[in-house]
Design a protein around this motif. Structure first.
Motif, short mmCIF file in Angstrom:
data_model
loop_
_atom_site.label_atom_id
_atom_site.label_comp_id
_atom_site.label_asym_id
_atom_site.label_seq_id
_atom_site.Cartn_x
_atom_site.Cartn_y
_atom_site.Cartn_z
N THR A 137 3.12 -12.62 74.21
CA THR A 137 2.92 -11.17 74.22
C THR A 137 2.05 -10.72 73.05
N TYR A 138 2.28 -11.30 71.89
CA TYR A 138 1.50 -10.90 70.71
C TYR A 138 0.06 -11.38 70.81
N GLN A 147 5.47 -3.66 77.56
CA GLN A 147 6.32 -4.82 77.34
C GLN A 147 7.80 -4.45 77.48
N ALA A 175 -3.17 -8.80 71.01
CA ALA A 175 -4.02 -8.79 69.82
C ALA A 175 -5.50 -8.70 70.18
N VAL A 190 2.92 -2.20 73.77
CA VAL A 190 4.33 -2.18 73.37
C VAL A 190 5.19 -1.51 74.43
N SER A 227 0.46 -13.38 78.46
CA SER A 227 1.78 -12.78 78.23
C SER A 227 2.86 -13.39 79.10
N ILE A 248 5.42 -16.21 71.85
CA ILE A 248 4.31 -15.56 71.16
C ILE A 248 3.22 -15.10 72.11
N LEU A 299 -2.61 -0.67 71.52
CA LEU A 299 -1.42 -1.30 70.97
C LEU A 299 -0.16 -0.56 71.44
#
Length: 371
Positions: A249-250, A279, A254, A276, A241, A247, A272
């Motif tokens: 963070t995603y 973040q 995941a 979020v 992250s 990308i 999840l």
């Protein structure tokens, strides 16, 4: 016809041809120039460690090699541990997927009073047109993926080679650069080089701190939920992250979400949701403070530099934008002359009684934030 006109026409055509040739060469070499820029900032990042080892009597080439070897060993070990963990979790998830699918279908049937069946859904998916088109497109894109992977490996090798030479031959490179400059300019180049090393190191330090905080926070959540491989997942989230822009963070969120899904679908929702929420906390609270302190730039400038770097060079620009802007700001700050701001002391109604005296003799005041 004037005698100078043919020469002027030839000169203009030659200049246009040179411009076209230079533009073509620049566009052909833009990839190499970006790789050299990345290698330069990587060399600046490892410069403090190499200089510290060289000060103790070790040759710079050997010191650079040891630093690169340590980084490569740590990255390879982490990727090997992560790969084995990910492979095991994917196998478990594939084996338990029919069970989870039956649970979801039963929940839908009870809620909406339907009569869905897993076998019917599987049969309809296997004979669907979009699945066949997807398989055909995937088969035709195997060569493209292979070419992309090979290109990425070659680019990584190029960056590593240039960064090794920049770090190992740093003093020689500085001497060669300063030898073609007058003495007055040499001190400015050396000062800019030192500032770049300090700011790049500070940026990596701030990223390391945020990775540590992120890893600890996610580790606590993974342990509370009972997610397996919590330490490795926490390290994954922290590093990916912070050091993969845009990308990262995603990608970081995941993997733990996928592994939590193998335990319980609700655990995946919890993970999840925490990713979020954290973040947002990192973007608006943690990152501006740490970045502003370590690289000494305003949070708004840091945010704007990341946007500008992404627009210019994509992910690479987002990664090197902050240390580059911090270096430029610190270098220009040494040559920009600042003055005290002249203003009136007090502007309220109570201070209007002595307004004439104040107007007759204006005072110089120092505003906060101005030097």
């Amino acid at each position: 016809m004037p005698r100078w006109l043919p020469r002027a026409v030839v000169l203009v055509l030659a200049l246009v041809a040179c411009f076209q040739l230079g533009s073509w060469a620049f566009h052909q070499l833009i990839g190499l120039l970006v790789n050299i820029l990345i290698a330069f900032f990587l060399a600046l990042a490892i410069e403090p460690a190499v200089a510290r080892m060289a000060a103790r009597g070790m040759r710079r080439g050997l010191a650079t090699f040891l630093v690169f070897l340590g980084v490569f060993a740590a990255a390879a070990g982490f990727l090997a541990l992560l790969g084995s963990m990910l492979a095991g979790q994917i196998v478990d998830m594939v084996e338990g997927f029919p069970h989870y699918l039956d649970m979801v279908i039963d929940s839908i049937n009870r809620t909406f009073h339907t009569e869905l069946s897993r076998l019917e859904i599987q049969d309809s998916l296997l004979h669907s047109d979009w699945l066949q088109k997807y398989v055909q497109n995937s088969a035709s894109g195997v060569l493209d993926v292979s070419a992309t992977v090979l290109g990425g490996l070659f680019r990584l090798l190029t960056v590593g080679l240039f960064s090794f030479y920049f770090a190992a031959d740093g003093p020689r490179l500085r001497r060669a650069l300063c030898s073609v400059l007058p003495p007055a300019k040499q001190s400015e180049v050396l000062r800019a080089w030192e500032i770049a090393v300090a700011k790049t190191g500070g940026y990596l330090y701030s990223r390391g701190l945020m990775a540590l905080v992120s890893g600890i926070a996610h580790y606590v959540v993974f342990v509370v939920l009972g997610v397996p491989y919590a330490p490795a997942l926490a390290v994954w989230v922290g590093l990916v992250s912070q050091f993969i822009p845009t990308i990262g963070t995603y990608l970081a969120g995941a993997l733990p979400t996928l592994i939590a899904f193998t335990l319980d679908p609700w655990y995946a929702v919890y993970v999840l949701g925490f990713v979020v929420v954290y973040q947002q906390f990192e973007n608006y609270v943690l990152q501006p403070k740490l970045t502003a302190r370590t690289v000494d730039i305003h949070p708004a400038v840091a945010f704007g530099s990341v946007i500008a770097g992404t627009a210019l060079l994509g992910a690479v620009g987002a990664l090197i934008a902050i240390p580059a802007v911090a270096t430029l700001q610190a270098f220009l700050g040494a040559y920009v002359k600042r003055y005290e701001v002249a203003g009136e002391a007090g502007g309220s109604a109570g201070g209007q009684a002595g307004g004439e005296a104040t107007a007759a003799r204006p005072r110089r005041v120092r505003l906060p934030g101005l030097r």
